[in-house]
Design an enzyme around this catalytic site. Structure first.
Site, PDB file in Angstrom:
ATOM      1  N   GLU A 180      51.536  26.985  45.600  1.00 13.98           N
ATOM      2  CA  GLU A 180      50.779  27.257  46.537  1.00 13.98           C
ATOM      3  C   GLU A 180      51.327  26.747  48.201  1.00 13.98           C
ATOM      4  OE1 GLU A 180      47.417  24.509  45.552  1.00 13.98           O
ATOM      5  OE2 GLU A 180      46.982  26.134  43.812  1.00 13.98           O
ATOM      6  N   CYS A 190      50.137  33.099  42.808  1.00 14.65           N
ATOM      7  CA  CYS A 190      49.858  33.268  41.297  1.00 14.65           C
ATOM      8  C   CYS A 190      51.127  33.224  40.342  1.00 14.65           C
ATOM      9  CB  CYS A 190      49.011  34.266  40.583  1.00 14.65           C
ATOM     10  SG  CYS A 190      47.338  33.974  41.492  1.00 14.65           S
ATOM     11  N   GLU A 213      51.532  34.638  37.606  1.00 16.28           N
ATOM     12  CA  GLU A 213      51.969  35.811  37.209  1.00 16.28           C
ATOM     13  C   GLU A 213      52.718  36.734  38.083  1.00 16.28           C
ATOM     14  OE1 GLU A 213      49.048  34.083  37.049  1.00 16.28           O
ATOM     15  OE2 GLU A 213      47.816  34.861  35.507  1.00 16.28           O
ATOM     16  N   CYS A 271      43.981  36.568  37.621  1.00 20.63           N
ATOM     17  CA  CYS A 271      43.243  37.007  38.709  1.00 20.63           C
ATOM     18  C   CYS A 271      43.248  38.479  38.843  1.00 20.63           C
ATOM     19  CB  CYS A 271      43.358  36.249  39.958  1.00 20.63           C
ATOM     20  SG  CYS A 271      44.742  36.865  40.903  1.00 20.63           S
ATOM     21  N   CYS A 321      46.565  39.812  40.211  1.00 23.89           N
ATOM     22  CA  CYS A 321      47.514  39.809  39.258  1.00 23.89           C
ATOM     23  C   CYS A 321      47.566  40.941  38.305  1.00 23.89           C
ATOM     24  CB  CYS A 321      47.579  38.482  38.545  1.00 23.89           C
ATOM     25  SG  CYS A 321      48.149  37.152  39.718  1.00 23.89           S
TER      26      CYS A 321
HETATM   27  N1  THU Z   1      46.198  30.964  39.674  1.00 29.94           N
HETATM   28  C1  THU Z   1      47.183  31.576  38.799  1.00 29.94           C
HETATM   29  O1  THU Z   1      48.420  31.129  39.214  1.00 29.94           O
HETATM   30  N2  THU Z   1      47.015  32.323  37.964  1.00 29.94           N
HETATM   31  C2  THU Z   1      45.832  32.808  37.321  1.00 29.94           C
HETATM   32  O2  THU Z   1      45.686  33.495  36.277  1.00 29.94           O
HETATM   33  C3  THU Z   1      44.558  32.096  37.836  1.00 29.94           C
HETATM   34  C4  THU Z   1      44.898  31.257  39.012  1.00 29.94           C
HETATM   35  C5  THU Z   1      46.621  30.125  40.500  1.00 29.94           C
HETATM   36  C6  THU Z   1      46.198  30.135  41.946  1.00 29.94           C
HETATM   37  C7  THU Z   1      46.033  28.954  42.836  1.00 29.94           C
HETATM   38  O3  THU Z   1      47.292  28.389  42.864  1.00 29.94           O
HETATM   39  C8  THU Z   1      45.564  28.115  41.510  1.00 29.94           C
HETATM   40  O4  THU Z   1      45.775  28.690  40.282  1.00 29.94           O
HETATM   41  C9  THU Z   1      43.829  28.086  41.655  1.00 29.94           C
HETATM   42  O5  THU Z   1      43.314  29.199  42.014  1.00 29.94           O
END
Ligand code: THU
Length: 127
Positions: free
Chosen positions: A42, A51, A53, A84, A87
């Site tokens: 983040e 993310c 993935e 998401c 991804c």
């Molecule tokens: N996030 C992921 O890394 N992968 C997912 O499949 C869903 C969401 C992360 C993005 C962000 O850093 C946090 O989870 C909250 O959305």
């Protein structure tokens, strides 16, 4: 598959998620036997967060991998966390119709084909 899930669980430990506190790990199995991992990273400008993935995919591509057999995603949620939408698009581009295994820290798991999670995908076949 056990090894891939363990890699996703371990990758989650590296998550940089000080804003959402939502830690995610992902692992891709290359068809050459290599495993590529990623965690969510983040940023204080929120929108630049990436993310788990996509981190795993970009690491794999940058290491020369081009074909993949499976994906695993780990988050600490009772209802298993799916990739998401962004991804799913990136996974489709680079991995195609692979099985996506979602897991949590309690060991619950479910596997769904990417084409089921992401029907009617737009891809290079339309160009
Ligand atoms: N996030 C992921 O890394 N992968 C997912 O499949 C869903 C969401 C992360 C993005 C962000 O850093 C946090 O989870 C909250 O959305």
């Amino acid at each position: 598959m056990k090894e891939l899930i363990a890699a996703a669980v371990a990758a989650r430990e590296n998550a940089h998620a000080p804003y959402s506190k939502f830690r995610v790990g992902a692992a891709l199995a290359g068809t050459d036997g290599r495993i590529f991992t990623g965690c969510n990273v983040e940023n204080a400008t929120y929108g630049l967060s990436v993310c788990a993935e996509r981190v795993a995919v970009l690491k794999a591509i940058s290491e020369g991998a081009r074909t993949f057999a499976a994906v695993a995603v780990c988050a600490d949620t009772e209802i298993l966390t799916p990739p998401c939408g962004a991804c799913r698009q990136i996974l489709w581009e680079f991995c195609g119709d692979v099985p996506v295994t979602m897991t949590n820290l309690a060991g619950k798991q479910e596997t769904i084909q990417l084409s089921t999670l992401f029907p009617k995908a737009f891809d290079a076949s339309f160009l």
